[in-house]
Motif scaffolding. Structure first.
Motif, PDB file in Angstrom:
ATOM      1  N   LEU A 167       0.842  -1.190   0.000  1.00 57.12           N
ATOM      2  CA  LEU A 167       0.000   0.000   0.000  1.00 57.12           C
ATOM      3  C   LEU A 167       0.878   1.241   0.000  1.00 57.12           C
ATOM      4  O   LEU A 167       1.834   1.334   0.784  1.00 57.12           O
ATOM      5  CB  LEU A 167      -0.907   0.036   1.236  1.00 57.12           C
ATOM      6  N   VAL A 168       0.560   2.171  -0.893  1.00 56.01           N
ATOM      7  CA  VAL A 168       1.233   3.473  -0.916  1.00 56.01           C
ATOM      8  C   VAL A 168       0.200   4.520  -0.530  1.00 56.01           C
ATOM      9  O   VAL A 168      -0.788   4.719  -1.244  1.00 56.01           O
ATOM     10  CB  VAL A 168       1.822   3.793  -2.296  1.00 56.01           C
ATOM     11  N   TYR A 169       0.418   5.176   0.607  1.00 54.28           N
ATOM     12  CA  TYR A 169      -0.541   6.148   1.134  1.00 54.28           C
ATOM     13  C   TYR A 169      -0.021   7.560   0.913  1.00 54.28           C
ATOM     14  O   TYR A 169       1.110   7.893   1.272  1.00 54.28           O
ATOM     15  CB  TYR A 169      -0.762   5.926   2.633  1.00 54.28           C
ATOM     16  N   CYS A 170      -0.861   8.405   0.323  1.00 55.93           N
ATOM     17  CA  CYS A 170      -0.491   9.802   0.091  1.00 55.93           C
ATOM     18  C   CYS A 170      -1.268  10.699   1.040  1.00 55.93           C
ATOM     19  O   CYS A 170      -2.501  10.665   1.088  1.00 55.93           O
ATOM     20  CB  CYS A 170      -0.779  10.201  -1.355  1.00 55.93           C
ATOM     21  N   CYS A 171      -0.558  11.508   1.810  1.00 58.83           N
ATOM     22  CA  CYS A 171      -1.159  12.388   2.814  1.00 58.83           C
ATOM     23  C   CYS A 171      -0.900  13.843   2.435  1.00 58.83           C
ATOM     24  O   CYS A 171       0.183  14.185   1.946  1.00 58.83           O
ATOM     25  CB  CYS A 171      -0.547  12.095   4.184  1.00 58.83           C
ATOM     26  N   ARG A 172      -1.896  14.690   2.675  1.00 60.85           N
ATOM     27  CA  ARG A 172      -1.786  16.105   2.318  1.00 60.85           C
ATOM     28  C   ARG A 172      -2.189  16.973   3.504  1.00 60.85           C
ATOM     29  O   ARG A 172      -2.977  16.559   4.352  1.00 60.85           O
ATOM     30  CB  ARG A 172      -2.703  16.392   1.121  1.00 60.85           C
ATOM     31  N   ASN A 173      -1.669  18.186   3.538  1.00 63.53           N
ATOM     32  CA  ASN A 173      -2.068  19.134   4.575  1.00 63.53           C
ATOM     33  C   ASN A 173      -3.594  19.258   4.580  1.00 63.53           C
ATOM     34  O   ASN A 173      -4.207  19.429   3.525  1.00 63.53           O
ATOM     35  CB  ASN A 173      -1.427  20.495   4.297  1.00 63.53           C
ATOM     36  N   PRO A 174      -4.239  19.183   5.743  1.00 64.65           N
ATOM     37  CA  PRO A 174      -5.707  19.175   5.771  1.00 64.65           C
ATOM     38  C   PRO A 174      -6.359  20.426   5.208  1.00 64.65           C
ATOM     39  O   PRO A 174      -7.446  20.350   4.641  1.00 64.65           O
ATOM     40  CB  PRO A 174      -6.038  18.996   7.262  1.00 64.65           C
ATOM     41  N   LYS A 175      -5.711  21.570   5.334  1.00 64.29           N
ATOM     42  CA  LYS A 175      -6.313  22.795   4.787  1.00 64.29           C
ATOM     43  C   LYS A 175      -6.332  22.750   3.259  1.00 64.29           C
ATOM     44  O   LYS A 175      -7.340  23.104   2.630  1.00 64.29           O
ATOM     45  CB  LYS A 175      -5.565  24.027   5.293  1.00 64.29           C
ATOM     46  N   ASP A 176      -5.244  22.300   2.647  1.00 66.04           N
ATOM     47  CA  ASP A 176      -5.220  22.181   1.191  1.00 66.04           C
ATOM     48  C   ASP A 176      -6.158  21.072   0.714  1.00 66.04           C
ATOM     49  O   ASP A 176      -6.821  21.215  -0.323  1.00 66.04           O
ATOM     50  CB  ASP A 176      -3.797  21.895   0.698  1.00 66.04           C
ATOM     51  N   ALA A 177      -6.217  19.973   1.458  1.00 68.15           N
ATOM     52  CA  ALA A 177      -7.120  18.883   1.089  1.00 68.15           C
ATOM     53  C   ALA A 177      -8.571  19.358   1.154  1.00 68.15           C
ATOM     54  O   ALA A 177      -9.379  19.053   0.261  1.00 68.15           O
ATOM     55  CB  ALA A 177      -6.913  17.683   2.003  1.00 68.15           C
ATOM     56  N   PHE A 178      -8.918  20.112   2.202  1.00 66.16           N
ATOM     57  CA  PHE A 178     -10.279  20.625   2.322  1.00 66.16           C
ATOM     58  C   PHE A 178     -10.622  21.553   1.166  1.00 66.16           C
ATOM     59  O   PHE A 178     -11.694  21.443   0.553  1.00 66.16           O
ATOM     60  CB  PHE A 178     -10.468  21.368   3.648  1.00 66.16           C
ATOM     61  N   PHE A 184      -8.518  18.205 -11.787  1.00 69.41           N
ATOM     62  CA  PHE A 184      -7.256  18.927 -11.881  1.00 69.41           C
ATOM     63  C   PHE A 184      -7.437  20.396 -11.520  1.00 69.41           C
ATOM     64  O   PHE A 184      -8.271  21.103 -12.079  1.00 69.41           O
ATOM     65  CB  PHE A 184      -6.700  18.829 -13.311  1.00 69.41           C
ATOM     66  N   ARG A 185      -6.644  20.828 -10.528  1.00 72.10           N
ATOM     67  CA  ARG A 185      -6.470  22.240 -10.231  1.00 72.10           C
ATOM     68  C   ARG A 185      -4.973  22.502 -10.183  1.00 72.10           C
ATOM     69  O   ARG A 185      -4.196  21.748 -10.739  1.00 72.10           O
ATOM     70  CB  ARG A 185      -7.152  22.601  -8.906  1.00 72.10           C
ATOM     71  N   GLU A 186      -4.551  23.560  -9.528  1.00 66.01           N
ATOM     72  CA  GLU A 186      -3.120  23.867  -9.492  1.00 66.01           C
ATOM     73  C   GLU A 186      -2.340  22.854  -8.662  1.00 66.01           C
ATOM     74  O   GLU A 186      -1.189  22.543  -8.958  1.00 66.01           O
ATOM     75  CB  GLU A 186      -2.895  25.272  -8.935  1.00 66.01           C
ATOM     76  N   GLY A 187      -2.956  22.349  -7.583  1.00 69.71           N
ATOM     77  CA  GLY A 187      -2.253  21.408  -6.721  1.00 69.71           C
ATOM     78  C   GLY A 187      -1.097  22.033  -5.978  1.00 69.71           C
ATOM     79  O   GLY A 187      -0.166  21.335  -5.561  1.00 69.71           O
ATOM     80  N   GLU A 188      -1.154  23.343  -5.769  1.00 69.76           N
ATOM     81  CA  GLU A 188      -0.035  24.037  -5.140  1.00 69.76           C
ATOM     82  C   GLU A 188      -0.019  23.822  -3.628  1.00 69.76           C
ATOM     83  O   GLU A 188      -1.057  23.661  -2.989  1.00 69.76           O
ATOM     84  CB  GLU A 188      -0.103  25.538  -5.440  1.00 69.76           C
ATOM     85  N   ILE A 189       1.169  23.844  -3.070  1.00 67.17           N
ATOM     86  CA  ILE A 189       1.328  23.773  -1.622  1.00 67.17           C
ATOM     87  C   ILE A 189       0.935  25.119  -1.027  1.00 67.17           C
ATOM     88  O   ILE A 189       1.412  26.168  -1.464  1.00 67.17           O
ATOM     89  CB  ILE A 189       2.783  23.439  -1.249  1.00 67.17           C
ATOM     90  N   GLY A 190       0.040  25.098  -0.032  1.00 65.04           N
ATOM     91  CA  GLY A 190      -0.394  26.339   0.596  1.00 65.04           C
ATOM     92  C   GLY A 190      -1.418  27.116  -0.202  1.00 65.04           C
ATOM     93  O   GLY A 190      -1.708  28.274   0.123  1.00 65.04           O
ATOM     94  N   GLY A 191      -2.008  26.483  -1.226  1.00 60.88           N
ATOM     95  CA  GLY A 191      -3.016  27.170  -2.019  1.00 60.88           C
ATOM     96  C   GLY A 191      -4.266  27.509  -1.237  1.00 60.88           C
ATOM     97  O   GLY A 191      -5.074  28.335  -1.680  1.00 60.88           O
ATOM     98  N   TRP A 192      -4.425  26.908  -0.064  1.00 62.42           N
ATOM     99  CA  TRP A 192      -5.590  27.189   0.781  1.00 62.42           C
ATOM    100  C   TRP A 192      -5.704  28.666   1.150  1.00 62.42           C
ATOM    101  O   TRP A 192      -6.793  29.168   1.432  1.00 62.42           O
ATOM    102  CB  TRP A 192      -5.546  26.347   2.059  1.00 62.42           C
ATOM    103  N   ARG A 208       3.205  14.834  12.340  1.00 63.74           N
ATOM    104  CA  ARG A 208       2.874  16.208  11.999  1.00 63.74           C
ATOM    105  C   ARG A 208       2.619  16.321  10.502  1.00 63.74           C
ATOM    106  O   ARG A 208       3.360  15.751   9.705  1.00 63.74           O
ATOM    107  CB  ARG A 208       4.016  17.177  12.413  1.00 63.74           C
ATOM    108  N   PHE A 209       1.604  17.104  10.148  1.00 60.21           N
ATOM    109  CA  PHE A 209       1.357  17.376   8.736  1.00 60.21           C
ATOM    110  C   PHE A 209       2.386  18.358   8.213  1.00 60.21           C
ATOM    111  O   PHE A 209       2.947  19.157   8.975  1.00 60.21           O
ATOM    112  CB  PHE A 209      -0.052  17.953   8.544  1.00 60.21           C
ATOM    113  N   PHE A 210       2.615  18.318   6.920  1.00 56.81           N
ATOM    114  CA  PHE A 210       3.508  19.277   6.273  1.00 56.81           C
ATOM    115  C   PHE A 210       2.813  20.626   6.289  1.00 56.81           C
ATOM    116  O   PHE A 210       1.677  20.764   5.869  1.00 56.81           O
ATOM    117  CB  PHE A 210       3.781  18.826   4.832  1.00 56.81           C
ATOM    118  N   CYS A 211       3.488  21.651   6.762  1.00 57.36           N
ATOM    119  CA  CYS A 211       2.872  22.993   6.867  1.00 57.36           C
ATOM    120  C   CYS A 211       3.150  23.809   5.607  1.00 57.36           C
ATOM    121  O   CYS A 211       4.182  23.644   4.991  1.00 57.36           O
ATOM    122  CB  CYS A 211       3.423  23.735   8.080  1.00 57.36           C
TER     123      CYS A 211
END
Length: 324
Positions: A151-162, A287-295, A321-324
């Motif tokens: 299993l390969v699990y991909c985790c994202r910052n919750p604010k960007d995921a939301f 598909f969107r930008e997928g940018e880090i911190g785009g929230w 800890r999530f990536f900030c």
């Protein structure tokens, strides 16, 4: 490799539920939802009824093989990108010139990598089989838990995921979203009443499993993979026991795969700009930008603080800890 019916279309289409599912729904806690009329809590997580039916079906019928690979994530946490990368990695010997002739040029990644909780996984007869899922760890089919499949699990910052989920649902223009405010959706997200939520419990379960059973689960941070794609694609390949050879590295195979599967490239392909799933859902919705911190472009400081507060509470007692 292409399935005639995409799993996502099946999951999001209206369906007549079987008797077992109807009886179960009547006994489960439910909550008002912006994704369907109600979400139902099953084994600690929340689902629209059609997705829950898929989970129940997979628990009964999905038979993992030892060689299978399962791509896992919470919704809108890098699923589409990771599907493309794993598919390109595993089948790179079959397509020696990825940027000239490759199934990903003509097929959305969701078509090539079916969902475990879908109803068409029986069509995947290649070895290794590549599947994906949003199912929480505890609710996975027993065959996945008991087999050596990876299993390969991909985790994202919750604010960007939301925020990604918010824009995705708005694009789908579901009637349940009419009049829904972001404040209401943030409150639901924070109390865990979101598709496959609670988001934090989902990630923590897989993170803990990756530490206890590192040969079974590889935990990948979306943001780290965006910043260091070369390092992480090599690490994923090594985990899946298909490491790049020096010759492949020298010949640019690694770089070709990274370029082919980049969100920037995938989003420009005609199949992902003008394509549709069989239920009419436009593939460009994935598909969107997928940018880090785009929230920051969407969430107000107060709403971001509300998600941060929930994150802090959920992580008490954990070193994760999530990536900030």
């Amino acid at each position: 490799m292409t399935n005639s019916e995409t799993t996502l279309s099946k999951l999001l289409a209206e369906s007549e539920f079987n008797q077992e599912c109807k009886e179960l729904l009547s006994s489960l806690p439910k909550d008002k939802s912006f994704f369907a009329e109600y979400l139902y809590q099953y084994e600690g997580f929340w689902y629209p009824p059609n997705l829950l039916e898929g989970v129940l079906y997979s628990q009964k019928h999905f038979q993992a093989r030892d060689s299978d690979i399962i791509v896992v994530s919470s919704p809108k946490s890098g699923t589409t990108w990771l599907k493309a990368l794993v598919f390109a990695l595993i089948y790179r010997q079959d397509y020696q010139t990825p940027l000239e002739s490759h199934p990903l040029l003509d097929n959305n990644p969701h078509t090539l990598v079916p969902f475990v909780e879908g109803f068409n996984f029986h069509t995947q007869d290649t070895s290794p089989g590549i599947f994906s899922t949003h199912i929480p760890l505890g609710s996975l089919p027993e065959s996945i838990k008991d087999s050596p499949c990876k299993l390969v699990y991909c985790c994202r910052n919750p604010k960007d995921a939301f925020v990604s989920l918010w824009h995705f649902m708005k694009r789908l223009a579901l009637k349940e979203m009419a009049g829904c405010t972001m404040e209401e959706m943030v409150r639901g997200f924070c109390r865990g009443s979101s598709v496959y939520g609670p988001f934090w419990d989902h990630a923590l379960e897989y993170w803990k499993e990756s530490r206890e059973n590192p040969g079974k689960v590889l935990f990948v941070m979306y943001e780290e993979m965006r910043e260091q794609p070369r390092e992480w694609v090599k690490r994923i390949a090594e985990f899946l026991e298909c490491s790049f050879t020096k010759e492949e590295i020298d010949n640019g195979v690694l770089e070709d795969i990274i370029k082919l599967c980049s969100l920037e490239n995938l989003s420009k392909l005609e199949v992902n700009q003008k394509g549709k799933l069989v239920n009419g859902m436009e593939t460009k919705a994935f598909f969107r930008e997928g940018e880090i911190g785009g929230w920051r472009d969407t969430l107000t400081p107060l709403l971001a603080e509300e998600i941060d507060k929930t994150t802090e509470e959920k992580l008490i007692g954990s070193s994760f800890r999530f990536f900030c």
